[in-house]
Motif scaffolding. Structure first.
Motif, PDB file in Angstrom:
ATOM      1  N   LYS A   6       0.852  -1.191   0.000  1.00 50.73           N
ATOM      2  CA  LYS A   6       0.000   0.000   0.000  1.00 50.73           C
ATOM      3  C   LYS A   6       0.895   1.250   0.000  1.00 50.73           C
ATOM      4  N   LEU A   7       1.957   1.184   0.823  1.00 54.25           N
ATOM      5  CA  LEU A   7       2.894   2.310   0.926  1.00 54.25           C
ATOM      6  C   LEU A   7       3.579   2.564  -0.416  1.00 54.25           C
ATOM      7  N   GLN A   8       4.040   1.485  -1.035  1.00 50.62           N
ATOM      8  CA  GLN A   8       4.736   1.629  -2.331  1.00 50.62           C
ATOM      9  C   GLN A   8       3.814   2.208  -3.390  1.00 50.62           C
ATOM     10  N   LYS A   9       2.555   1.759  -3.373  1.00 49.54           N
ATOM     11  CA  LYS A   9       1.586   2.271  -4.356  1.00 49.54           C
ATOM     12  C   LYS A   9       1.361   3.766  -4.148  1.00 49.54           C
ATOM     13  N   GLU A  10       1.253   4.147  -2.869  1.00 49.26           N
ATOM     14  CA  GLU A  10       1.021   5.557  -2.549  1.00 49.26           C
ATOM     15  C   GLU A  10       2.212   6.405  -3.027  1.00 49.26           C
ATOM     16  N   VAL A  11       3.416   5.916  -2.711  1.00 52.82           N
ATOM     17  CA  VAL A  11       4.635   6.651  -3.085  1.00 52.82           C
ATOM     18  C   VAL A  11       4.759   6.749  -4.600  1.00 52.82           C
ATOM     19  N   ALA A  12       4.518   5.640  -5.283  1.00 55.61           N
ATOM     20  CA  ALA A  12       4.635   5.627  -6.750  1.00 55.61           C
ATOM     21  C   ALA A  12       3.692   6.648  -7.364  1.00 55.61           C
ATOM     22  N   GLU A  13       2.488   6.727  -6.821  1.00 58.27           N
ATOM     23  CA  GLU A  13       1.489   7.658  -7.330  1.00 58.27           C
ATOM     24  C   GLU A  13       1.919   9.110  -7.101  1.00 58.27           C
ATOM     25  N   LEU A  14       2.402   9.376  -5.881  1.00 57.66           N
ATOM     26  CA  LEU A  14       2.847  10.742  -5.567  1.00 57.66           C
ATOM     27  C   LEU A  14       4.046  11.132  -6.436  1.00 57.66           C
ATOM     28  N   SER A  15       4.927  10.173  -6.643  1.00 59.81           N
ATOM     29  CA  SER A  15       6.138  10.431  -7.426  1.00 59.81           C
ATOM     30  C   SER A  15       5.780  10.768  -8.872  1.00 59.81           C
ATOM     31  N   GLN A 106       8.791  13.140   3.665  1.00 62.36           N
ATOM     32  CA  GLN A 106       9.997  13.918   3.423  1.00 62.36           C
ATOM     33  C   GLN A 106      10.654  13.304   2.199  1.00 62.36           C
ATOM     34  N   VAL A 107      10.751  14.096   1.138  1.00 62.13           N
ATOM     35  CA  VAL A 107      11.331  13.573  -0.097  1.00 62.13           C
ATOM     36  C   VAL A 107      12.726  14.152  -0.288  1.00 62.13           C
ATOM     37  N   ILE A 108      13.670  13.289  -0.604  1.00 60.46           N
ATOM     38  CA  ILE A 108      15.009  13.760  -0.979  1.00 60.46           C
ATOM     39  C   ILE A 108      15.234  13.333  -2.427  1.00 60.46           C
ATOM     40  N   ARG A 109      15.382  14.331  -3.291  1.00 56.52           N
ATOM     41  CA  ARG A 109      15.615  14.025  -4.715  1.00 56.52           C
ATOM     42  C   ARG A 109      17.100  14.232  -5.006  1.00 56.52           C
ATOM     43  N   HIS A 110      17.706  13.230  -5.607  1.00 49.31           N
ATOM     44  CA  HIS A 110      19.133  13.318  -5.933  1.00 49.31           C
ATOM     45  C   HIS A 110      19.286  13.531  -7.433  1.00 49.31           C
ATOM     46  N   ILE A 111      19.859  14.661  -7.777  1.00 49.59           N
ATOM     47  CA  ILE A 111      19.967  15.029  -9.187  1.00 49.59           C
ATOM     48  C   ILE A 111      21.445  15.058  -9.578  1.00 49.59           C
ATOM     49  N   GLU A 136      17.708  12.958 -12.751  1.00 46.93           N
ATOM     50  CA  GLU A 136      17.254  12.571 -11.420  1.00 46.93           C
ATOM     51  C   GLU A 136      17.530  11.082 -11.283  1.00 46.93           C
ATOM     52  N   THR A 137      18.374  10.727 -10.303  1.00 48.37           N
ATOM     53  CA  THR A 137      18.758   9.315 -10.192  1.00 48.37           C
ATOM     54  C   THR A 137      17.995   8.583  -9.089  1.00 48.37           C
ATOM     55  N   VAL A 138      17.726   9.290  -7.988  1.00 42.35           N
ATOM     56  CA  VAL A 138      17.071   8.643  -6.845  1.00 42.35           C
ATOM     57  C   VAL A 138      16.082   9.607  -6.197  1.00 42.35           C
ATOM     58  N   GLN A 139      14.972   9.060  -5.760  1.00 35.88           N
ATOM     59  CA  GLN A 139      14.078   9.795  -4.854  1.00 35.88           C
ATOM     60  C   GLN A 139      13.935   8.944  -3.596  1.00 35.88           C
ATOM     61  N   GLU A 140      14.223   9.546  -2.456  1.00 33.93           N
ATOM     62  CA  GLU A 140      13.981   8.843  -1.197  1.00 33.93           C
ATOM     63  C   GLU A 140      12.714   9.424  -0.596  1.00 33.93           C
ATOM     64  N   TRP A 141      11.757   8.572  -0.357  1.00 29.60           N
ATOM     65  CA  TRP A 141      10.490   8.991   0.249  1.00 29.60           C
ATOM     66  C   TRP A 141      10.482   8.494   1.683  1.00 29.60           C
ATOM     67  N   ILE A 142      10.617   9.426   2.627  1.00 22.25           N
ATOM     68  CA  ILE A 142      10.756   9.018   4.025  1.00 22.25           C
ATOM     69  C   ILE A 142       9.489   9.407   4.783  1.00 22.25           C
ATOM     70  N   VAL A 144       6.953   9.699   8.186  1.00 23.76           N
ATOM     71  CA  VAL A 144       7.172  10.331   9.492  1.00 23.76           C
ATOM     72  C   VAL A 144       7.814   9.355  10.490  1.00 23.76           C
ATOM     73  N   ASN A 145       7.573   8.057  10.297  1.00 28.93           N
ATOM     74  CA  ASN A 145       8.173   7.078  11.221  1.00 28.93           C
ATOM     75  C   ASN A 145       9.597   6.702  10.820  1.00 28.93           C
ATOM     76  N   GLY A 146      10.132   7.368   9.785  1.00 34.02           N
ATOM     77  CA  GLY A 146      11.523   7.115   9.386  1.00 34.02           C
ATOM     78  C   GLY A 146      11.669   6.038   8.328  1.00 34.02           C
ATOM     79  N   LYS A 147      10.581   5.375   8.003  1.00 35.70           N
ATOM     80  CA  LYS A 147      10.673   4.298   7.009  1.00 35.70           C
ATOM     81  C   LYS A 147      10.809   4.909   5.609  1.00 35.70           C
ATOM     82  N   ARG A 148      11.742   4.388   4.869  1.00 36.13           N
ATOM     83  CA  ARG A 148      11.951   5.001   3.557  1.00 36.13           C
ATOM     84  C   ARG A 148      11.550   4.068   2.424  1.00 36.13           C
ATOM     85  N   THR A 149      11.042   4.692   1.373  1.00 39.94           N
ATOM     86  CA  THR A 149      10.727   3.963   0.155  1.00 39.94           C
ATOM     87  C   THR A 149      11.597   4.579  -0.935  1.00 39.94           C
ATOM     88  N   ILE A 150      12.226   3.725  -1.699  1.00 40.56           N
ATOM     89  CA  ILE A 150      13.169   4.231  -2.707  1.00 40.56           C
ATOM     90  C   ILE A 150      12.579   4.126  -4.106  1.00 40.56           C
TER      91      ILE A 150
END
Ligand SMILES: [Zn+2]
Length: 448
Positions: A6-15, A106-111, A136-142, A144-150
Motif C-alpha cells: 500500500k505504501l509503495q503504491k502511494e509513493v509511486a502515485e505521488l512520485s 519527506q522527499v530527498i531528490r538526488h539530481i 534525477e537518479t534517486v528519490q527517497e520517500w521518508i 514520518v516514522n523514518g521508514k523510507r521507500t526508494i
C-alpha cells in the motif's frame, strides 16, 4: 519493480505527480555548483560560460592576470576564476539534493548535474555551449516514522553507474540498516538552497540551515527517535554532529560530559579531539563531569598536555617492562649455564678421533654460539644447549669445523650431523661411522 505494498503504491502515485525538477533548482545549480573558470594558456583565455576566447596581454585593458585572480569575460561578463590550463574542454558532474515535502513524506531528490563546456570552435556543439544536463537518479520517500521507500533508476551491472534512459521505479532497500555504506541511494550531494522539511524534523531541531551531513541518514535517524542527533542540533553542537555523521552512527561517546558542556554553553569546535581529550581525562582518572575539565578554554593545549603526559608515562612503563625483561633474561642465561654444566660436565674432555677428524663435545654456551655462527645453522638459536636429551659435538679437521653432530642420549644414535648451512659434507659418512665406532666412550661417560 512494480509497487506492491500500500505504501509503495502511494509513493509511486505521488512520485508520478511530482514530475520533472523545475527550472529554479537547475538555475541555482548552474550558478552555485559548477566552477566558473577562465582557462588561461599563455596569453590566451577562454570562458567556461560562453566558450569565447580572448587574448590577454600586458598592454590590454584587463592588465596582467595572475593565477587565482578573478576576471570578467568580455563577452558574457561572467566573473571567472583564472586557471592556468591547456585544456580546451571541461566536464563536471556534481550531485544536487533537493529536500521537498510531498503528501506527508519527506522527499530527498538526488539530481546528477552535468556541465560540458569547450573553447568555441574546438568542437561543434549542437545544442549549446556550455551544455547542461540534469538526471534525477534517486528519490527517497521518508515517512514520518523514518521508514523510507526508494524510487530510482536501475544501476548497471557493476553497480557503479545509473542507466539514465531507464525510468525511475520502486527499488528494494539495498542491504539493511541506516548506516550501511553499501547503501547507494543515500547520496550526499549539495543541498539546493530552498529547503522544505517535515514539521516533525523542525521539532527535532532542523532549522533554516540544514547541516552539512548526509541528509538521508540524518533525517531517518531523527525520525526514528535518535536523541543524540537531536541534542546536537538543539544545542548547536554542529562539529559533534558532523563528527558522528562521519563515524557512521549518531551516538555520543561521552554523553554526561557532553551535557556538562551544554549546561555551560560550551561549544565543541573539534569533536574528534574533544573525544580523545575525554579519553585522556578518563586515563588520568579526572572527573569527567566537572566543567573545569570537560570545557577547556584551549582544547588543543589541554589535549596536548595530557597526551604528552600519557606518552611519557607509557614510555616509562615500557622502559620498566624492558628492564624487567632484561633482568629475567640475564637470570635465565645464568641458570642455563649452570644447568648446562651440571648436565654436560661428564662429557668434557671427551675426544673421538681417527687421526685426521677429531670430534669433541661443545663445552660451553659460548661454544654453541660460535659453532652456530660459523656454521650458519641453528644449534645456538634453537637453544640446543638447554636440552638434556642430546649431546652436541663438533667434528673438526685441525681447527676447521666440518660438521655439527646431534647425538641422542636416550638412544645413543646420531640424530643429525650437518655441515655449514645444514649441508652434508664429503666427511659425513666417516663422521657418523666414527661416532658409532666410539659410542662406548660416550656410554661410559653417561653412566659414570
Ligand atoms: Zn563568457
Amino acid at each position: 519493480m512494480k509497487p506492491r505494498t500500500k505504501l509503495q503504491k502511494e509513493v509511486a502515485e505521488l512520485s508520478e505527480k511530482l514530475g520533472e525538477i523545475s527550472e529554479s533548482p537547475k538555475n541555482w545549480a548552474k550558478e552555485h555548483l559548477f566552477a566558473h573558470t577562465a582557462y588561461k594558456c599563455k596569453d590566451e583565455l577562454w570562458c567556461s560560460e560562453c566558450g569565447k576566447m580572448w587574448i590577454n596581454t600586458d598592454n590590454s585593458e584587463l592588465g596582467t592576470i595572475l593565477l587565482g585572480d578573478k576576471t570578467e569575460c568580455p563577452y558574457c561578463h561572467h566573473k571567472l576564476d583564472v586557471t592556468v590550463s591547456r585544456k580546451s574542454q571541461n566536464k563536471e558532474e556534481i550531485y544536487m539534493d533537493i529536500l521537498q515535502v510531498v503528501g506527508g513524506f519527506q522527499v530527498i531528490r538526488h539530481i546528477l548535474c552535468c556541465k560540458y563546456s569547450c573553447k568555441s570552435g574546438f568542437r561543434e556543439h549542437p545544442i549549446s555551449n556550455p551544455y547542461y544536463s540534469f538526471f534525477e537518479t534517486v528519490q527517497e520517500w521518508i515517512a514520518v516514522n523514518g521508514k523510507r521507500t526508494i524510487i530510482a533508476r536501475p544501476m548497471n551491472m557493476g553497480g557503479n553507474g545509473w542507466l539514465y534512459s531507464e525510468p525511475l521505479s520502486i527499488k528494494n532497500e539495498y542491504g539493511s540498516g541506516y548506516y550501511n555504506y553499501g547503501d547507494v541511494y543515500s547520496i550526499h550531494g549539495w543541498l539546493y538552497s530552498k529547503i522544505e522539511v517535515l514539521p516533525e524534523l523542525k521539532k527535532r531541531g532542523i532549522g533554516r540551515n540544514f547541516p552539512d551531513v548526509n541528509p538521508s541518514r540524518l533525517i531517518r535517524s531523527l525520525l526514528t527517535g535518535n536523541n543524540d542527533a537531536e541534542l546536537c542540533l538543539k544545542t548547536k553542537q554542529m562539529a559533534m554532529l558532523k563528527h558522528m555523521a562521519k563515524e557512521g552512527y549518531y551516538q555520543l561517546r561521552y554523553k554526561p560530559s557532553f551535557n556538562i558542556c551544554n549546561r555551560n554553553h560550551y561549544i565543541i569546535r573539534d569533536a574528534g579531539m574533544w573525544n580523545d581529550y575525554i579519553d585522556l581525562l578518563l586515563y588520568f582518572k579526572k572527573d569527567v563531569r566537572n566543567a573545569k575539565y570537560v570545557c577547556p578554554k584551549n582544547l588543543k593545549v589541554e589535549h596536548d598536555l595530557l597526551m604528552n603526559k600519557k606518552r611519557s608515562i607509557e614510555a616509562k612503563l615500557r622502559r620498566d617492562r624492558e628492564r624487567r625483561e632484561a633482568i629475567r633474561r640475564e637470570k635465565e642465561r645464568r641458570e642455563n649455564i649452570i644447568q648446562f654444566y651440571k648436565r654436560m660436565e661428564k662429557f668434557f674432555g671427551l675426544e673421538i678421533t681417527d687421526g685426521s677428524i677429531t670430534i669433541r663435545p661443545l663445552e660451553s654456551i659460548t661454544q654453541f654460539y660460535q659453532e652456530g655462527k660459523a656454521m650458519h645453522h641453528c644449534v645456538y638459536t634453537n637453544g640446543y644447549y638447554k636440552r638434556n636429551d642430546c649431546l652436541i659435538l663438533s667434528a673438526r679437521i685441525g681447527e676447521k669445523r666440518i660438521e655439527t653432530i646431534e647425538l641422542s642420549l636416550k638412544t645413543l644414535e646420531v640424530v643429525q650431523s650437518r655441515g655449514a648451512c645444514n649441508q652434508n659434507t664429503e666427511y659425513h659418512k666417516r663422521i657418523i661411522g666414527l661416532v658409532k665406532k666410539n659410542i662406548g666412550l660416550i656410554r661410559n661417560r653417561l653412566s659414570a
